[in-house]
Design a protein around this motif. Sequence first.
Motif, mmCIF file in Angstrom:
data_model
loop_
_atom_site.group_PDB
_atom_site.id
_atom_site.type_symbol
_atom_site.label_atom_id
_atom_site.label_comp_id
_atom_site.label_asym_id
_atom_site.label_seq_id
_atom_site.Cartn_x
_atom_site.Cartn_y
_atom_site.Cartn_z
ATOM 1 N N LYS A 5 1.065 -1.010 -0.005
ATOM 2 C CA LYS A 5 0.128 -0.065 -0.053
ATOM 3 C C LYS A 5 0.837 1.244 -0.069
ATOM 4 O O LYS A 5 0.415 2.377 -0.311
ATOM 5 N N SER A 6 2.146 1.031 0.456
ATOM 6 C CA SER A 6 3.035 2.198 0.498
ATOM 7 C C SER A 6 3.674 2.590 -0.704
ATOM 8 O O SER A 6 4.290 3.589 -0.901
ATOM 9 N N TYR A 7 3.620 2.065 -1.853
ATOM 10 C CA TYR A 7 4.056 1.926 -3.164
ATOM 11 C C TYR A 7 3.250 2.878 -3.942
ATOM 12 O O TYR A 7 2.021 2.350 -4.137
ATOM 13 N N HIS A 8 3.681 3.919 -4.300
ATOM 14 C CA HIS A 8 2.990 4.835 -5.290
ATOM 15 C C HIS A 8 3.918 5.370 -6.289
ATOM 16 O O HIS A 8 4.722 5.712 -5.991
ATOM 17 N N GLU A 9 3.122 4.787 -7.659
ATOM 18 C CA GLU A 9 4.206 5.229 -8.962
ATOM 19 C C GLU A 9 4.505 6.807 -8.766
ATOM 20 O O GLU A 9 3.654 7.751 -8.734
ATOM 21 N N GLY A 10 5.750 7.079 -8.792
ATOM 22 C CA GLY A 10 6.336 8.485 -8.796
ATOM 23 C C GLY A 10 6.707 9.119 -7.613
ATOM 24 O O GLY A 10 7.323 9.999 -7.443
ATOM 25 N N HIS A 11 6.252 8.286 -6.594
ATOM 26 C CA HIS A 11 7.065 8.714 -5.140
ATOM 27 C C HIS A 11 8.184 7.973 -4.883
ATOM 28 O O HIS A 11 8.350 6.712 -5.051
ATOM 29 N N PRO A 12 9.304 8.825 -4.462
ATOM 30 C CA PRO A 12 10.593 8.064 -4.503
ATOM 31 C C PRO A 12 10.955 7.163 -3.341
ATOM 32 O O PRO A 12 11.902 6.467 -3.299
ATOM 33 N N ASN A 13 9.998 7.224 -2.150
ATOM 34 C CA ASN A 13 10.385 6.310 -1.277
ATOM 35 C C ASN A 13 9.361 5.419 -0.616
ATOM 36 O O ASN A 13 8.433 5.834 0.249
ATOM 37 N N PRO A 14 8.911 4.224 -1.372
ATOM 38 C CA PRO A 14 7.977 3.328 -1.197
ATOM 39 C C PRO A 14 7.835 2.832 0.420
ATOM 40 O O PRO A 14 6.792 2.177 0.888
ATOM 41 N N GLN A 15 8.912 2.956 1.550
ATOM 42 C CA GLN A 15 8.953 2.710 2.722
ATOM 43 C C GLN A 15 8.635 3.806 3.582
ATOM 44 O O GLN A 15 8.648 3.537 4.749
ATOM 45 N N GLY A 16 8.038 5.063 2.926
ATOM 46 C CA GLY A 16 7.923 6.197 3.929
ATOM 47 C C GLY A 16 7.076 7.055 2.962
ATOM 48 O O GLY A 16 7.524 7.959 2.832
ATOM 49 N N TYR A 17 5.726 6.574 2.642
ATOM 50 C CA TYR A 17 4.837 7.330 1.936
ATOM 51 C C TYR A 17 3.783 8.196 2.483
ATOM 52 O O TYR A 17 3.352 7.894 3.500
ATOM 53 N N ARG A 18 3.859 9.671 2.155
ATOM 54 C CA ARG A 18 2.761 10.397 2.401
ATOM 55 C C ARG A 18 2.112 11.087 1.214
ATOM 56 O O ARG A 18 3.089 11.022 0.324
ATOM 57 N N PRO A 19 1.104 11.429 1.025
ATOM 58 C CA PRO A 19 0.501 11.831 0.032
ATOM 59 C C PRO A 19 0.831 13.205 -0.505
ATOM 60 O O PRO A 19 0.802 13.621 -1.638
ATOM 61 N N ASP A 20 1.146 14.165 0.421
ATOM 62 C CA ASP A 20 1.493 15.422 0.067
ATOM 63 C C ASP A 20 2.986 15.694 -0.359
ATOM 64 O O ASP A 20 3.731 15.888 0.508
ATOM 65 N N PHE A 21 3.303 15.536 -1.555
ATOM 66 C CA PHE A 21 4.564 15.672 -2.230
ATOM 67 C C PHE A 21 4.627 16.136 -3.369
ATOM 68 O O PHE A 21 3.672 16.163 -4.116
ATOM 69 N N ILE A 95 16.755 15.282 -0.734
ATOM 70 C CA ILE A 95 17.560 14.893 -2.042
ATOM 71 C C ILE A 95 18.171 13.475 -1.846
ATOM 72 O O ILE A 95 18.954 13.410 -0.832
ATOM 73 N N GLU A 96 17.880 12.596 -2.645
ATOM 74 C CA GLU A 96 18.170 11.261 -2.558
ATOM 75 C C GLU A 96 19.751 11.012 -2.656
ATOM 76 O O GLU A 96 20.439 10.364 -1.764
ATOM 77 N N LYS A 97 20.480 11.676 -3.486
ATOM 78 C CA LYS A 97 21.821 11.287 -3.922
ATOM 79 C C LYS A 97 22.433 12.634 -4.616
ATOM 80 O O LYS A 97 21.873 13.222 -5.516
ATOM 81 N N LYS A 335 28.592 0.734 -4.451
ATOM 82 C CA LYS A 335 27.629 2.037 -4.781
ATOM 83 C C LYS A 335 26.369 1.528 -3.952
ATOM 84 O O LYS A 335 26.193 0.415 -3.362
ATOM 85 N N VAL A 336 25.655 2.366 -3.649
ATOM 86 C CA VAL A 336 24.373 2.394 -2.873
ATOM 87 C C VAL A 336 23.246 2.813 -3.651
ATOM 88 O O VAL A 336 23.088 3.856 -4.126
ATOM 89 N N GLU A 337 22.421 1.857 -3.853
ATOM 90 C CA GLU A 337 21.307 1.862 -4.559
ATOM 91 C C GLU A 337 20.157 2.713 -4.094
ATOM 92 O O GLU A 337 20.135 2.930 -2.974
ATOM 93 N N SER A 338 19.308 3.115 -4.960
ATOM 94 C CA SER A 338 18.067 3.892 -4.726
ATOM 95 C C SER A 338 17.029 3.184 -3.673
ATOM 96 O O SER A 338 17.090 1.956 -3.561
ATOM 97 N N LYS A 339 16.415 4.121 -3.162
ATOM 98 C CA LYS A 339 15.214 3.530 -2.166
ATOM 99 C C LYS A 339 14.336 2.384 -3.047
ATOM 100 O O LYS A 339 13.706 1.755 -2.534
ATOM 101 N N LEU A 340 14.144 3.118 -4.211
ATOM 102 C CA LEU A 340 13.114 2.209 -5.299
ATOM 103 C C LEU A 340 13.623 0.882 -5.317
ATOM 104 O O LEU A 340 13.015 -0.247 -5.340
ATOM 105 N N PHE A 341 14.997 0.690 -5.416
ATOM 106 C CA PHE A 341 15.694 -0.768 -5.855
ATOM 107 C C PHE A 341 15.479 -1.286 -4.749
ATOM 108 O O PHE A 341 14.875 -2.554 -4.889
ATOM 109 N N PHE A 342 15.757 -1.083 -3.444
ATOM 110 C CA PHE A 342 15.553 -1.622 -2.200
ATOM 111 C C PHE A 342 14.054 -2.162 -1.814
ATOM 112 O O PHE A 342 13.878 -3.453 -1.472
ATOM 113 N N TYR A 343 13.243 -1.426 -2.430
ATOM 114 C CA TYR A 343 11.764 -1.658 -2.305
ATOM 115 C C TYR A 343 11.448 -2.939 -3.215
ATOM 116 O O TYR A 343 10.900 -4.119 -3.002
ATOM 117 N N LEU A 344 12.080 -2.793 -4.430
ATOM 118 C CA LEU A 344 11.724 -3.777 -5.576
ATOM 119 C C LEU A 344 12.417 -5.338 -5.139
ATOM 120 O O LEU A 344 11.818 -6.029 -5.188
#
Length: 577
Positions: A5-21, A95-97, A335-344
């Motif tokens: 439920k926390s995954y929303h296409e276009g949101h960079p952090n599936p492990q910490g989703y808030r709708p106001d971004f 800023i992720e990276k 390297k340290v991969e993105s939040k999206l990779f770790f979610y996937l």
Amino acid sequence: MKHTKSYHEGHPNPQGYRPDFLLLNGKWNFLFDDEDVGLSKKYYENFPKTKLIINVPYAYESPRSGIEDKSEHNVLWYQKSFDYEKKKDIVLLHIEKSDYLTKVWLNGNYVGEHKGGYDAFTFDVSKHLVKGNNSLVIRVYDSKDARQPRGKQTWKATPFECFYHGTSGIYGDVWLEEVDAVYIKCFILTPIAKERKLKVKALFSEESIGAKFTINATFAGKNVAKHEYLITNSIQEFELLIPGELKLWSTETPHLYDLELCIGSADKVLSYFGFNDVGIRGKYITLNEKETYLKFVLDQGYFWGGDLTATYEDFMIDINYLKAAGFNGVRKHEKVESKLFFYLADRYGLLNWVEYPSPHLFDNNKADVLKEQWTNIIKEHMSHPSVMAYVCYNESWGVHQILTDTDQQKFTVELYHLTKKIDPHRLAISNDGWEHTESDLLTVHNYQETYEELVKTYENMESDLKTKGNTTANETRKAYAEGYKYQGEPILITEFAGIAIDHNTSDGWGYGKAAIGTEGFLAKLEGQLKAIKKFDFFVGYCITQLSDVYQEKNGLLAHDRSIKIDPKELKALISKY
């Protein structure tokens, strides 16, 4: 497989989703400041009219940036205009990276700075936002300083051996997020299957003290556990007991629980967690108490057109290939991969290690900076069930005299203990490949090409470790640094193969002699796998490597991800070993 439920296409952090971004990726104004005059000329107030356009989040060196300039530029400036109307108390800039020293201004006002190339960071920009048009300006300084973490980025004038061109400036997602004054600043999730509980460590805003905090876990849409707590401190730990049948995470069945973290009606964060207890039993690594043989692939994490930055589709091509080929994990290398990779990886069941990108020159004066950045990286990733280990150093890069130098040995020991203090539930490797100090695993690298060579190297390994406490990691390196000995750790060979195919090497290289066609590749790999499996003290391996990367032509896939080795053929082979 359904998303959390926390995954929303276009949101960079599936492990910490808030709708106001508001995602700020896309076209930014950009320029090189080779004369370093931007600060004195106050580019943050009046951005020059003569400029380039860059596609964030891609580094200027990459084709997808729209610039693709491989030459060195130390000072970079970015500018983005956007319309905004604040609806809540606080607006956070994420800023992720960004590599390496990043300074931020909003509407001409200085916001803050961050040092590091691989950890995410956040600024509160609330007081500088205006209703309507806003101007965000970012200055990034990067260099070829070998003392800073740089992984596979060259510190010489040009790429060489297995080191590639630089990655400078912003190369991760940039977004704004709105919250009320009462909110969860950050949190760490620690699910422990054997204790049937989820531990939540949260950092709250000061305004949250005295409010009620609710943790609500569900699985497949059904209620599992829910409890309300009182917030009494800005940093607080909670435990949620999980009744009934536990749904354990594994590579075959990557079960994830949905999670809601709420402070009354003021703040709600959607997240998820999975139960994957990592341990050691004798010579074996265990996952949820099950002895698990690791079949990993080394992955540089360089993507066609995007270099260190990937899309959802890029990640899924790699994950689908690895799963189809029968591997259970991937070692993202330097390297340290993105939040999206770790979610996937969590969602589709792919184990991974988090590896600190190495500096390439030891400097004790940089120790505190390195520790701070490594701390941030661990905390950022320790809530992921797919993460099972951390690599502090690789092949003595940046600690080249570790075999005998006590200062370098001491620093790797400090990093090991720091890692275990932050996350005692995962494994930590002090110096992957050879010359270990204190480590949970003994990992060795060896690019010898034949069954006979590998067998000869390792035929006395077990007896040497028992009688001498040390052995050869390969032809030229010792397994442990001087003064350190084997303490019964599980043993793995975490780099080998690296086989190129003859018709792919006109503009690059592989380890040893190139194989004749795909049949030769598979035959050569089988000989090496057979040698590893001959020794039952090896409890896992990691094949070099997933894809070709620039001058390295030793991948299972080409750099553009066209298939070199059929995954079905590969699965048939590795299933025997």
